[in-house]
Design an enzyme around this catalytic site. Structure first.
Site, mmCIF file in Angstrom:
data_model
loop_
_atom_site.group_PDB
_atom_site.id
_atom_site.type_symbol
_atom_site.label_atom_id
_atom_site.label_comp_id
_atom_site.label_asym_id
_atom_site.label_seq_id
_atom_site.Cartn_x
_atom_site.Cartn_y
_atom_site.Cartn_z
ATOM 1 N NE ARG A 118 -3.234 2.419 2.935
ATOM 2 C CZ ARG A 118 -4.141 2.547 3.888
ATOM 3 N NH1 ARG A 118 -4.700 1.457 4.398
ATOM 4 N NH2 ARG A 118 -4.501 3.732 4.337
ATOM 5 C CE1 TYR B 191 -1.281 -5.672 7.415
ATOM 6 C CE2 TYR B 191 0.433 -5.265 9.038
ATOM 7 C CZ TYR B 191 -0.626 -4.818 8.275
ATOM 8 O OH TYR B 191 -1.020 -3.507 8.356
ATOM 9 C CG PHE C 182 5.074 0.693 4.350
ATOM 10 C CD1 PHE C 182 5.955 1.011 3.333
ATOM 11 C CD2 PHE C 182 5.103 -0.609 4.865
ATOM 12 C CE1 PHE C 182 6.853 0.066 2.832
ATOM 13 C CE2 PHE C 182 5.997 -1.556 4.367
ATOM 14 C CZ PHE C 182 6.867 -1.220 3.355
ATOM 15 C CD GLU C 183 -2.145 -2.531 5.197
ATOM 16 O OE1 GLU C 183 -2.155 -2.765 6.412
ATOM 17 O OE2 GLU C 183 -3.199 -2.469 4.539
ATOM 18 C CB ILE C 184 4.083 -5.682 2.384
ATOM 19 C CG1 ILE C 184 4.900 -4.435 2.044
ATOM 20 C CG2 ILE C 184 4.177 -6.715 1.263
ATOM 21 C CD1 ILE C 184 6.326 -4.721 1.655
#
Ligand SMILES: Nc1nc2c(ncn2[C@@H]2O[C@H](COP(=O)(O)OP(=O)(O)OP(=O)(O)O)[C@@H](O)[C@H]2O)c(=O)[nH]1
Ligand SMILES: *[C@@H]1O[C@H](CO)[C@@H](O)[C@H](O)[C@H]1NC(C)=O
Ligand SMILES: *[C@@H]1O[C@H](CO)[C@@H](O)[C@H](O)[C@H]1NC(C)=O
Ligand SMILES: *[C@@H]1O[C@H](CO)[C@@H](O)[C@H](O)[C@H]1NC(C)=O
Ligand SMILES: *[C@@H]1O[C@H](CO)[C@@H](O)[C@H](O)[C@H]1NC(C)=O
Ligand SMILES: [Mg+2]
Length: 421
Positions: free
Chosen positions: A213, A239, A309-311
């Site tokens: 994101r 995550y 920010f996240e993956i």
């Protein structure tokens, strides 16, 4: 005239005296300086770019342009091909509005330069109204990979039909008057609910397994040392985050009691307290440099992963376990009557459904979204990744008291030594 010449003589005398003084006072330290320089050179020898990175560091101010450009092309195509061939099935995801174009472009440029230019992952843009031509043209030009533009269906964006609109209007007013951040904003609530329960099942993401994101006006502060999607895939992570901190408790007065209710309903079928990260969000001991100024809300300590920010592994979000959990919370209408953020919702569900070792902190990624930033603390990392940030910056959050990182080290899958403290 004579006065001027005398002035110039005087200036010379002062200058020469200065130089003599300089040599007298510092000259004998010369050996020491040489030794220090040598020590430093040895210490960082492994960082020599010719050995650390395969290939050249090209200087853009080299006058032999032809030579540089040719070398650049061969090196880059070699590198790019290698990296592109090892690409994961992932997309860079940005939900944004047309008027945020300049912020979107600046985030894109930053991520392209620090990471994506060598991988060329697709960009996926989502919006609740159609993107305009200017937005599409400029973002397509900025991307190294392909770009896709998705219009979110109304039913995935707007409040559910059974929401009591009279009550909702009242609640918007109450939260606005109480000064809650975005307390009076209906669109912000739609956004938070969309990111909590709907982004991952938009048809445009069907082909992908992972997303990163990205928001407008963020900045990546260092070269990426690796492909984070690859790290996720190879290590079976579901995550990933860079910053974790406390949420404003006034945004979610009843979130935790509804989580607790779901934990009971679930009765251990999908939530396994023996290996998940529930301590990270439930323990209220002070850890590291935390201060006691944070309240807990029944057992929830307000810690969450900062979701700008996240993956994530999309299949985790698409799972039945996630969907049931989300639907339970959504049915309580807390996204609207209160102002539940997507960050605490993602964080709570991930901390309960995933094993703690399926969540990863990307320590080496330098990142900022106002007002906080995170800069790698290791000097080696800092130099090797050409960081432009400072751990002493006022916004650098990892060890500030609002941060939950030390708590993650202790209760999550971070620094193992913290578990012994
Ligand atoms: N299409 C669309 N995108 C939105 C809307 N509201 C927010 N977003 C996007 O959702 C993300 C989060 O919104 P932000 O306004 O950045 O919220 P925030 O990060 O909590 O707060 P600040 O960045 O501090 O303002 C950003 O990528 C926004 O561009 C909206 O109404 N429509
Ligand atoms: C909707 O909320 C209003 C205001 O709280 C309340 O008076 C009304 O009874 C509610 N309507 C329904 C159908 O629950
Ligand atoms: C996405 O998931 C939500 C929640 O489970 C569901 O209500 C919605 O219909 C789904 N949307 C699509 C496009 O599948
Ligand atoms: C909850 O799980 C336990 C053990 O698995 C079981 O014995 C009990 O009947 C379950 N309770 C409910 C309400 O389903
Ligand atoms: C602890 O946090 C406070 C507030 O963020 C900060 O001023 C202080 O310098 C920190 N102390 C240490 C030892 O990091
Ligand atoms: Mg933002």
């Amino acid at each position: 005239m004579h006065g001027d010449i005398r002035g110039i003589h005087l200036a010379y005398i002062v200058l020469i005296t200065g130089i003599i003084y300089y040599y007298l006072s510092f000259g004998d330290h010369e050996d020491e300086w040489f030794e220090k320089t040598n020590q430093l050179t040895r210490k960082y020898a492994s960082l020599n770019r010719n050995s650390f990175l395969s290939g050249y560091k090209f200087s853009t101010n080299n006058f032999d342009n032809h030579d540089v450009i040719n070398r650049y092309k061969t090196e880059r195509s070699k590198n790019v091909c290698n990296k592109i061939n090892r690409k994961e099935n992932a997309a860079l995801l940005m939900l944004t509005r047309n008027w945020e174009l300049s912020g979107a472009l600046s985030s894109m440029r930053s991520l392209e330069d620090k990471f994506n230019k060598d991988y060329q992952y697709d960009w996926v843009f989502m919006n609740d109204v159609p993107f305009d031509q200017e937005f599409i043209t400029a973002t397509s030009a900025m991307a190294s990979g392909r770009t896709f533009y998705h219009l979110i269906p109304d039913e995935d964006w707007n409040p559910p039909l059974n929401l009591n609109q009279t009550l909702y209007s009242k609640r918007l007013k109450v939260l606005a008057e109480a000064g809650v951040l975005y307390g009076g904003s209906a669109s912000y609530r739609n956004m938070c609910r969309f990111y909590s329960g709907f982004f991952f099942n938009q048809s445009i993401l069907d082909p992908y397994g992972y997303y990163l994101r990205v928001e407008p006006d963020v900045e990546f502060l260092c070269d990426f040392p690796y492909d984070p999607f690859r790290i996720m895939h190879q290590n079976n992570k579901k995550y990933g985050f860079v910053i974790t901190l406390r949420e404003y408790e006034e945004t979610l007065p009843t979130l935790w009691e509804n989580v607790q209710e779901y934990i009971d309903v679930d009765n251990g079928t999908t939530i396994d307290m023996s290996n998940n990260a529930h301590d990270f969000i439930m323990d209220d001991d002070l850890v590291g440099n935390e201060s006691a100024m944070y309240v807990t809300n029944d057992n929830y300590n307000m810690c969450h992963f900062w979701s700008n920010f996240e993956i994530g592994d999309l299949n985790f979000f698409r799972s039945q376990a996630y969907g049931k959990f989300f639907n339970h919370l959504d049915s309580k209408h807390g996204f609207f009557h209160e102002r539940w953020g997507d960050a605490p919702v993602h964080s709570i569900i991930a901390s309960l459904l995933l094993r703690s070792d399926e969540i990863i902190h990307f320590d080496e990624i330098g990142y900022t979204h106002a007002p906080y930033s995170t800069c790698p603390t290791s000097q080696y990392t800092y130099l090797a990744q050409r960081c432009q940030c400072s751990v002493d910056a006022p916004g650098d959050i990892p060890l500030q008291s609002i941060s939950c990182l030390t708590r993650w080290w202790k209760y999550g899958s971070g620094k193992k030594f913290m578990k012994e403290i």
